[in-house]
Design an enzyme around this catalytic site. Structure first.
Site, PDB file in Angstrom:
ATOM      1  N   LEU A  36       0.829  -1.212   0.000  1.00  0.00           N
ATOM      2  CA  LEU A  36       0.000   0.000   0.000  1.00  0.00           C
ATOM      3  C   LEU A  36       0.863   1.262   0.000  1.00  0.00           C
ATOM      4  CD1 LEU A  36      -2.992  -1.015   2.326  1.00  0.00           C
ATOM      5  CD2 LEU A  36      -2.831  -1.173  -0.155  1.00  0.00           C
ATOM      6  N   ASP A  60       5.528  -5.911   2.523  1.00  0.00           N
ATOM      7  CA  ASP A  60       6.528  -5.559   1.512  1.00  0.00           C
ATOM      8  C   ASP A  60       7.087  -6.830   0.859  1.00  0.00           C
ATOM      9  OD1 ASP A  60       8.857  -4.594   0.224  1.00  0.00           O
ATOM     10  OD2 ASP A  60       9.092  -3.015   1.726  1.00  0.00           O
ATOM     11  N   PHE A  82       3.287  -8.355  -9.716  1.00  0.00           N
ATOM     12  CA  PHE A  82       3.003  -7.012 -10.236  1.00  0.00           C
ATOM     13  C   PHE A  82       3.701  -5.946  -9.397  1.00  0.00           C
ATOM     14  CE2 PHE A  82      -0.921  -9.343 -11.377  1.00  0.00           C
ATOM     15  CZ  PHE A  82      -1.092  -8.959 -12.695  1.00  0.00           C
ATOM     16  N   THR A 134       7.877  -5.107 -18.653  1.00  0.00           N
ATOM     17  CA  THR A 134       7.483  -3.995 -19.518  1.00  0.00           C
ATOM     18  C   THR A 134       8.300  -3.977 -20.807  1.00  0.00           C
ATOM     19  OG1 THR A 134       7.619  -1.579 -19.706  1.00  0.00           O
ATOM     20  CG2 THR A 134       9.038  -2.575 -18.086  1.00  0.00           C
ATOM     21  N   ASP A 135       7.711  -3.439 -21.863  1.00  0.00           N
ATOM     22  CA  ASP A 135       8.464  -3.281 -23.115  1.00  0.00           C
ATOM     23  C   ASP A 135       9.571  -2.231 -22.979  1.00  0.00           C
ATOM     24  OD1 ASP A 135       6.881  -0.984 -22.983  1.00  0.00           O
ATOM     25  OD2 ASP A 135       6.043  -1.185 -24.998  1.00  0.00           O
ATOM     26  N   GLU A 136       9.527  -1.438 -21.888  1.00  0.00           N
ATOM     27  CA  GLU A 136      10.539  -0.389 -21.732  1.00  0.00           C
ATOM     28  C   GLU A 136      11.941  -0.967 -21.534  1.00  0.00           C
ATOM     29  OE1 GLU A 136       9.321   3.024 -19.404  1.00  0.00           O
ATOM     30  OE2 GLU A 136       7.213   2.594 -19.799  1.00  0.00           O
ATOM     31  N   TYR A 159      13.634   3.509 -13.956  1.00  0.00           N
ATOM     32  CA  TYR A 159      12.525   2.543 -13.879  1.00  0.00           C
ATOM     33  C   TYR A 159      12.797   1.340 -14.769  1.00  0.00           C
ATOM     34  CZ  TYR A 159       8.113   0.373 -15.283  1.00  0.00           C
ATOM     35  OH  TYR A 159       7.139  -0.547 -15.605  1.00  0.00           O
ATOM     36  N   LYS A 163      13.491  -2.674 -13.863  1.00  0.00           N
ATOM     37  CA  LYS A 163      12.658  -3.781 -14.366  1.00  0.00           C
ATOM     38  C   LYS A 163      13.535  -4.776 -15.134  1.00  0.00           C
ATOM     39  CE  LYS A 163       8.683  -4.225 -14.145  1.00  0.00           C
ATOM     40  NZ  LYS A 163       7.830  -4.885 -13.108  1.00  0.00           N
ATOM     41  N   VAL A 215       2.019  18.590 -21.787  1.00  0.00           N
ATOM     42  CA  VAL A 215       2.522  17.716 -22.862  1.00  0.00           C
ATOM     43  C   VAL A 215       4.034  17.848 -22.889  1.00  0.00           C
ATOM     44  CG1 VAL A 215       2.558  17.365 -25.361  1.00  0.00           C
ATOM     45  CG2 VAL A 215       0.417  17.935 -24.212  1.00  0.00           C
TER      46      VAL A 215
HETATM   47  P1  NAD Z   1       0.967   0.638  -9.840  1.00  0.00           P
HETATM   48  O1  NAD Z   1       2.029   1.619  -9.500  1.00  0.00           O
HETATM   49  O2  NAD Z   1      -0.407   1.117 -10.137  1.00  0.00           O
HETATM   50  O3  NAD Z   1       0.820  -0.418  -8.649  1.00  0.00           O
HETATM   51  C1  NAD Z   1       1.926  -0.983  -7.999  1.00  0.00           C
HETATM   52  C2  NAD Z   1       1.411  -1.715  -6.760  1.00  0.00           C
HETATM   53  O4  NAD Z   1       2.543  -2.337  -6.126  1.00  0.00           O
HETATM   54  C3  NAD Z   1       0.773  -0.793  -5.722  1.00  0.00           C
HETATM   55  O5  NAD Z   1      -0.403  -1.385  -5.215  1.00  0.00           O
HETATM   56  C4  NAD Z   1       1.840  -0.690  -4.621  1.00  0.00           C
HETATM   57  O6  NAD Z   1       1.284  -0.478  -3.341  1.00  0.00           O
HETATM   58  C5  NAD Z   1       2.511  -2.057  -4.718  1.00  0.00           C
HETATM   59  N1  NAD Z   1       3.877  -2.052  -4.226  1.00  0.00           N
HETATM   60  C6  NAD Z   1       4.866  -1.152  -4.505  1.00  0.00           C
HETATM   61  N2  NAD Z   1       5.976  -1.477  -3.837  1.00  0.00           N
HETATM   62  C7  NAD Z   1       5.707  -2.618  -3.137  1.00  0.00           C
HETATM   63  C8  NAD Z   1       6.460  -3.445  -2.270  1.00  0.00           C
HETATM   64  N3  NAD Z   1       7.737  -3.170  -1.981  1.00  0.00           N
HETATM   65  N4  NAD Z   1       5.878  -4.543  -1.720  1.00  0.00           N
HETATM   66  C9  NAD Z   1       4.567  -4.819  -2.002  1.00  0.00           C
HETATM   67  N5  NAD Z   1       3.805  -4.058  -2.796  1.00  0.00           N
HETATM   68  C10 NAD Z   1       4.368  -2.977  -3.365  1.00  0.00           C
HETATM   69  O7  NAD Z   1       1.560  -0.220 -11.042  1.00  0.00           O
HETATM   70  P2  NAD Z   1       0.808  -0.848 -12.303  1.00  0.00           P
HETATM   71  O8  NAD Z   1       0.674   0.182 -13.345  1.00  0.00           O
HETATM   72  O9  NAD Z   1      -0.383  -1.585 -11.834  1.00  0.00           O
HETATM   73  O10 NAD Z   1       1.922  -1.867 -12.796  1.00  0.00           O
HETATM   74  C11 NAD Z   1       1.936  -3.215 -12.319  1.00  0.00           C
HETATM   75  C12 NAD Z   1       3.137  -3.930 -12.912  1.00  0.00           C
HETATM   76  O11 NAD Z   1       3.063  -3.904 -14.336  1.00  0.00           O
HETATM   77  C13 NAD Z   1       4.480  -3.293 -12.559  1.00  0.00           C
HETATM   78  O12 NAD Z   1       5.407  -4.316 -12.305  1.00  0.00           O
HETATM   79  C14 NAD Z   1       4.860  -2.504 -13.796  1.00  0.00           C
HETATM   80  O13 NAD Z   1       6.259  -2.420 -13.931  1.00  0.00           O
HETATM   81  C15 NAD Z   1       4.241  -3.361 -14.881  1.00  0.00           C
HETATM   82  N6  NAD Z   1       3.863  -2.614 -16.107  1.00  0.00           N
HETATM   83  C16 NAD Z   1       2.978  -1.584 -16.048  1.00  0.00           C
HETATM   84  C17 NAD Z   1       2.614  -0.928 -17.213  1.00  0.00           C
HETATM   85  C18 NAD Z   1       1.595   0.196 -17.213  1.00  0.00           C
HETATM   86  O14 NAD Z   1       1.297   0.731 -18.283  1.00  0.00           O
HETATM   87  N7  NAD Z   1       1.010   0.554 -16.091  1.00  0.00           N
HETATM   88  C19 NAD Z   1       3.172  -1.289 -18.439  1.00  0.00           C
HETATM   89  C20 NAD Z   1       4.093  -2.331 -18.452  1.00  0.00           C
HETATM   90  C21 NAD Z   1       4.417  -2.999 -17.277  1.00  0.00           C
HETATM   91  P1  TYD Z   2       3.433   7.640 -18.857  1.00  0.00           P
HETATM   92  O1  TYD Z   2       1.964   7.477 -18.720  1.00  0.00           O
HETATM   93  O2  TYD Z   2       4.210   8.203 -17.719  1.00  0.00           O
HETATM   94  O3  TYD Z   2       4.016   6.213 -19.306  1.00  0.00           O
HETATM   95  P2  TYD Z   2       5.513   5.800 -19.780  1.00  0.00           P
HETATM   96  O4  TYD Z   2       6.420   6.929 -19.577  1.00  0.00           O
HETATM   97  O5  TYD Z   2       5.842   4.655 -18.879  1.00  0.00           O
HETATM   98  O6  TYD Z   2       5.372   5.410 -21.211  1.00  0.00           O
HETATM   99  O7  TYD Z   2       3.713   8.569 -20.129  1.00  0.00           O
HETATM  100  C1  TYD Z   2       3.217   8.237 -21.413  1.00  0.00           C
HETATM  101  C2  TYD Z   2       3.740   9.270 -22.388  1.00  0.00           C
HETATM  102  O8  TYD Z   2       3.117  10.525 -22.111  1.00  0.00           O
HETATM  103  C3  TYD Z   2       5.236   9.522 -22.282  1.00  0.00           C
HETATM  104  O9  TYD Z   2       5.741   9.762 -23.594  1.00  0.00           O
HETATM  105  C4  TYD Z   2       5.337  10.779 -21.447  1.00  0.00           C
HETATM  106  C5  TYD Z   2       4.087  11.534 -21.816  1.00  0.00           C
HETATM  107  N1  TYD Z   2       3.502  12.387 -20.748  1.00  0.00           N
HETATM  108  C6  TYD Z   2       3.155  13.726 -21.048  1.00  0.00           C
HETATM  109  O10 TYD Z   2       3.374  14.218 -22.170  1.00  0.00           O
HETATM  110  N2  TYD Z   2       2.566  14.456 -20.055  1.00  0.00           N
HETATM  111  C7  TYD Z   2       2.323  13.956 -18.817  1.00  0.00           C
HETATM  112  O11 TYD Z   2       1.801  14.704 -17.931  1.00  0.00           O
HETATM  113  C8  TYD Z   2       2.663  12.592 -18.546  1.00  0.00           C
HETATM  114  C9  TYD Z   2       2.418  11.992 -17.186  1.00  0.00           C
HETATM  115  C10 TYD Z   2       3.249  11.844 -19.555  1.00  0.00           C
END
Ligand code: NAD
Ligand code: TYD
Length: 351
Positions: A36, A60, A82, A134-136, A159, A163, A215
């Site tokens: 949380l 944790d 996750f 992630t694809d990143e 980040y 990952k 942006v």
């Molecule tokens: P999020 O930030 O919304 O949620 C992360 C969750 O992990 C939260 O509930 C947080 O409380 C919990 N958390 C953080 N540190 C923790 C710890 N030390 N121990 C236990 N719980 C912990 O993230 P999300 O967007 O739901 O992403 C989930 C996963 O998917 C991540 O691993 C992220 O790298 C991956 N991912 C996300 C995206 C995206 O677009 N959101 C894309 C590719 C991959």
């Molecule tokens: P984000 O949602 O942070 O995802 P990621 O960086 O992991 O791809 O950002 C998506 C894209 O949007 C990224 O190119 C950064 C851009 N961005 C903005 O232009 N303005 C914003 O306020 C945010 C949060 C992101």
């Protein structure tokens, strides 16, 4: 009855996954381990709170004793990891916590799972560690080409580097111990319960509050958008059918420039909710450091091997997401009151 240890289940994708799985199966048990952090929110799970097949454990993923206790007290079949620090902008400001949670936390649960699942000559039948990546980790694309599972990893942000570190440890546990693992690497998710630090929910929230729409740079960076439920479906398919040790890319040829996303959100809200939401709200702000230019996934492997495809087009998904935010205004108001405002002001004051 299979038991899933879902970590980070109170976050955006984790909460969607918990809902997806409990709706799909009545004969599974889910234990959600979540610390949380600012991104974790039990409101995301309020409608499964009383589900007999669901339990929440606050803690944790770095806490060895706690994770061991969960494995001792439950016959865990699958770990779906996750839990992570997930926001690039935060990683630029505070990289250490990304290494701690994303790398060390992953190694901790990998190790406890290994110790619990290992038997003489191998591992207990039917176990799997599923790493949600992630694809990143592949870095950034130019104008052409797509990320394949064979694309060399080349992360740029703290980040994505963290990952990548986690992915390499998961791979090492397969290569060294033959531990049953899979890794999925997906593109940018969007949908219900997403925290408004990420582009799409931030835009929706700002439009609805007549705030400026920041942006980064010229708005021409490209992301490949995936509706979160399609992602959850892919993860479940990989758990059930993924070949051990393999990586699967998940994405749906839904590439858009950030500016296209901004205009889509403005137009939908303008036409359906509020005529005062216009492109006048757009503000070009200072670019993100090391901003990756383009992400684009080739999902052929998961399609050919497991039959997965994204069912939700971007046009449908974005409308569903905005509608969800409109119907759950209180959820957003709760999140954006208090600490969020400090984050937002601090993040955007110099931009
Ligand atoms: P999020 O930030 O919304 O949620 C992360 C969750 O992990 C939260 O509930 C947080 O409380 C919990 N958390 C953080 N540190 C923790 C710890 N030390 N121990 C236990 N719980 C912990 O993230 P999300 O967007 O739901 O992403 C989930 C996963 O998917 C991540 O691993 C992220 O790298 C991956 N991912 C996300 C995206 C995206 O677009 N959101 C894309 C590719 C991959
Ligand atoms: P984000 O949602 O942070 O995802 P990621 O960086 O992991 O791809 O950002 C998506 C894209 O949007 C990224 O190119 C950064 C851009 N961005 C903005 O232009 N303005 C914003 O306020 C945010 C949060 C992101």
């Amino acid at each position: 009855m299979k038991t899933y240890l879902v970590t980070g289940g109170a976050g955006f994708i984790g909460a969607n996954f918990v809902h997806y799985m409990l709706n799909k199966y009545s004969d599974i048990k889910i234990i959600n381990l979540d610390k949380l952090t600012y991104a974790g929110n039990l409101e995301n799970l309020k409608d499964v709170k009383t589900n007999y097949n669901y339990t929440f454990a606050c803690g944790d993923i770095c806490d060895k004793e706690l994770v061991e206790k969960l494995f001792e007290g439950n016959d865990i079949d699958y770990v779906v990891n996750f839990a992570a620090e997930s926001h690039v902008d935060r990683s630029i400001k505070e990289p250490e916590i990304f290494v701690k949670t994303n790398v060390l936390g992953t190694v901790n649960i990998l190790n406890v799972a290994k110790n619990s699942w290992e038997i003489k000559g191998g591992f207990k039948e039917g176990k799997k560690f599923m790493q949600v990546s992630t694809d990143e980790v592949y870095g950034s694309l130019g104008d052409t080409g797509f990320f394949l599972e064979t694309t060399p990893i080349d992360p740029h942000s703290p980040y994505s580097a963290s990952k990548t570190g986690a992915d390499l440890m998961v791979k090492a546990y397969y290569d060294t111990y033959k531990m049953p693992v899979n890794i999925t690497r997906c593109s940018n998710n969007y949908g219900p319960y997403q925290f408004p630090e990420k582009l799409i929910p931030l835009l929706i929230n700002n439009c609805l509050n007549h705030k400026n729409l920041p942006v980064y740079g010229d708005g021409m960076n490209i992301r490949d958008w995936l509706y979160v439920e399609d992602h959850c479906k892919a993860i479940n398919m990989v758990i059930n059918g993924g070949r051990l040790g393999e990586v699967y890319n998940v994405g749906g040829h839904n590439e858009r420039t950030n500016m296209q996303i901004v205009k889509t959100v403005i137009n939908y809200i303008n036409e359906n909710v509020d005529k005062e939401v216009t492109e006048k709200l757009i503000r070009y702000v200072e670019d993100r450091l090391g901003h990756d230019k383009r992400y684009g996934i080739d999902p052929s492997k998961i399609k050919e091997e497991l039959g997965w495809y994204p069912e939700t087009t971007f046009e449908v998904g974005i409308k569903k997401t905005i509608r969800w935010n409109l119907d759950n205004k209180e959820w957003m108001d709760n999140i954006t009151s208090g600490e969020y405002q400090n984050y937002y002001d601090n993040m955007y004051q110099n931009k």
